[in-house]
Scaffold this motif. Structure first.
Motif, PDB file in Angstrom:
ATOM      1  N   MET A 150      46.258  64.437  72.084  1.00 48.31           N
ATOM      2  CA  MET A 150      45.619  63.311  71.411  1.00 48.31           C
ATOM      3  C   MET A 150      44.144  63.570  71.114  1.00 48.31           C
ATOM      4  SD  MET A 150      48.120  61.244  71.066  1.00 48.31           S
ATOM      5  CE  MET A 150      47.330  59.730  70.596  1.00 48.31           C
ATOM      6  N   ARG A 151      43.580  64.647  71.686  1.00 52.80           N
ATOM      7  CA  ARG A 151      42.170  64.990  71.460  1.00 52.80           C
ATOM      8  C   ARG A 151      42.037  65.843  70.204  1.00 52.80           C
ATOM      9  NH1 ARG A 151      41.796  67.661  77.116  1.00 52.80           N
ATOM     10  NH2 ARG A 151      42.540  65.910  78.341  1.00 52.80           N
ATOM     11  N   TYR A 152      40.799  66.094  69.804  1.00 52.09           N
ATOM     12  CA  TYR A 152      40.568  67.054  68.722  1.00 52.09           C
ATOM     13  C   TYR A 152      41.121  68.400  69.188  1.00 52.09           C
ATOM     14  CZ  TYR A 152      37.515  63.764  66.349  1.00 52.09           C
ATOM     15  OH  TYR A 152      37.024  62.673  65.681  1.00 52.09           O
ATOM     16  N   GLN A 153      41.824  69.065  68.315  1.00 54.44           N
ATOM     17  CA  GLN A 153      42.448  70.333  68.693  1.00 54.44           C
ATOM     18  C   GLN A 153      41.483  71.513  68.600  1.00 54.44           C
ATOM     19  OE1 GLN A 153      45.750  70.512  70.039  1.00 54.44           O
ATOM     20  NE2 GLN A 153      45.040  68.397  70.204  1.00 54.44           N
ATOM     21  N   THR A 154      40.417  71.344  67.831  1.00 50.87           N
ATOM     22  CA  THR A 154      39.420  72.411  67.706  1.00 50.87           C
ATOM     23  C   THR A 154      38.023  71.801  67.615  1.00 50.87           C
ATOM     24  OG1 THR A 154      39.459  72.413  65.283  1.00 50.87           O
ATOM     25  CG2 THR A 154      41.042  73.882  66.385  1.00 50.87           C
ATOM     26  N   ALA A 155      37.039  72.608  67.914  1.00 51.54           N
ATOM     27  CA  ALA A 155      35.653  72.166  67.752  1.00 51.54           C
ATOM     28  C   ALA A 155      35.363  71.915  66.273  1.00 51.54           C
ATOM     29  CB  ALA A 155      34.700  73.205  68.324  1.00 51.54           C
ATOM     30  N   LYS A 156      36.004  72.681  65.409  1.00 53.86           N
ATOM     31  CA  LYS A 156      35.803  72.501  63.973  1.00 53.86           C
ATOM     32  C   LYS A 156      36.299  71.120  63.522  1.00 53.86           C
ATOM     33  CE  LYS A 156      36.569  74.436  59.472  1.00 53.86           C
ATOM     34  NZ  LYS A 156      36.299  75.606  58.729  1.00 53.86           N
ATOM     35  N   ALA A 157      37.441  70.675  64.029  1.00 48.44           N
ATOM     36  CA  ALA A 157      37.968  69.354  63.674  1.00 48.44           C
ATOM     37  C   ALA A 157      37.012  68.262  64.145  1.00 48.44           C
ATOM     38  CB  ALA A 157      39.357  69.163  64.274  1.00 48.44           C
ATOM     39  N   PHE A 158      36.469  68.444  65.330  1.00 46.66           N
ATOM     40  CA  PHE A 158      35.485  67.505  65.867  1.00 46.66           C
ATOM     41  C   PHE A 158      34.240  67.490  64.976  1.00 46.66           C
ATOM     42  CE2 PHE A 158      31.793  67.094  68.839  1.00 46.66           C
ATOM     43  CZ  PHE A 158      31.912  65.740  69.098  1.00 46.66           C
ATOM     44  N   ALA A 159      33.727  68.669  64.657  1.00 53.73           N
ATOM     45  CA  ALA A 159      32.528  68.782  63.822  1.00 53.73           C
ATOM     46  C   ALA A 159      32.759  68.182  62.434  1.00 53.73           C
ATOM     47  CB  ALA A 159      32.104  70.243  63.710  1.00 53.73           C
ATOM     48  N   THR A 160      33.960  68.354  61.905  1.00 52.65           N
ATOM     49  CA  THR A 160      34.281  67.796  60.590  1.00 52.65           C
ATOM     50  C   THR A 160      34.142  66.285  60.604  1.00 52.65           C
ATOM     51  OG1 THR A 160      35.738  69.627  59.998  1.00 52.65           O
ATOM     52  CG2 THR A 160      36.104  67.538  58.846  1.00 52.65           C
ATOM     53  N   ASP A 161      34.685  65.633  61.637  1.00 55.37           N
ATOM     54  CA  ASP A 161      34.566  64.182  61.699  1.00 55.37           C
ATOM     55  C   ASP A 161      33.114  63.739  61.884  1.00 55.37           C
ATOM     56  OD1 ASP A 161      37.062  63.269  61.067  1.00 55.37           O
ATOM     57  OD2 ASP A 161      37.669  62.789  63.110  1.00 55.37           O
ATOM     58  N   ILE A 162      32.343  64.484  62.647  1.00 56.30           N
ATOM     59  CA  ILE A 162      30.920  64.152  62.796  1.00 56.30           C
ATOM     60  C   ILE A 162      30.216  64.250  61.439  1.00 56.30           C
ATOM     61  CG2 ILE A 162      28.716  64.881  63.819  1.00 56.30           C
ATOM     62  CD1 ILE A 162      30.490  63.593  65.882  1.00 56.30           C
ATOM     63  N   GLU A 163      30.477  65.329  60.726  1.00 55.78           N
ATOM     64  CA  GLU A 163      29.861  65.510  59.392  1.00 55.78           C
ATOM     65  C   GLU A 163      30.293  64.405  58.430  1.00 55.78           C
ATOM     66  OE1 GLU A 163      27.568  67.568  58.123  1.00 55.78           O
ATOM     67  OE2 GLU A 163      27.270  68.424  60.107  1.00 55.78           O
ATOM     68  N   LEU A 164      31.577  64.061  58.448  1.00 56.45           N
ATOM     69  CA  LEU A 164      32.060  63.000  57.567  1.00 56.45           C
ATOM     70  C   LEU A 164      31.393  61.670  57.909  1.00 56.45           C
ATOM     71  CD1 LEU A 164      35.827  63.950  57.406  1.00 56.45           C
ATOM     72  CD2 LEU A 164      34.171  64.068  55.532  1.00 56.45           C
ATOM     73  N   PHE A 165      31.231  61.397  59.183  1.00 59.65           N
ATOM     74  CA  PHE A 165      30.530  60.169  59.586  1.00 59.65           C
ATOM     75  C   PHE A 165      29.106  60.168  59.034  1.00 59.65           C
ATOM     76  CE2 PHE A 165      27.436  58.327  62.511  1.00 59.65           C
ATOM     77  CZ  PHE A 165      27.745  56.987  62.328  1.00 59.65           C
TER      78      PHE A 165
END
Length: 65
Positions: free
Chosen positions: A40-55
């Motif tokens: 249920m968590r982000y599967q990669t640091a890149k996926a996490f970073a993508t959501d931060i950038e989109l925000f």
């Protein structure tokens, strides 16, 4: 030992309950990071970073589509 057990068994306090000024999207990102089930968590640091950038760009988050 009590702290470790509470981390494993209790849901985290939503950030907005502690600080109502936090944007809903930031709370969503935080809570996704704190999910108990790894799937249920982000599967990669890149996926996490993508959501931060989109925000930051005021665009819809991908991790919640």
């Amino acid at each position: 030992m009590d702290v470790a057990l509470s981390i494993l068994k209790e849901d985290p306090i939503p950030p907005r309950r502690l600080c109502p000024n936090i944007p809903q999207e930031v709370e969503n990102i935080c809570l996704k990071c704190l999910q108990k089930k790894p799937k249920m968590r982000y599967q990669t640091a890149k996926a996490f970073a993508t959501d931060i950038e989109l925000f930051l760009q005021k665009k819809p988050l991908k991790g919640f589509a």
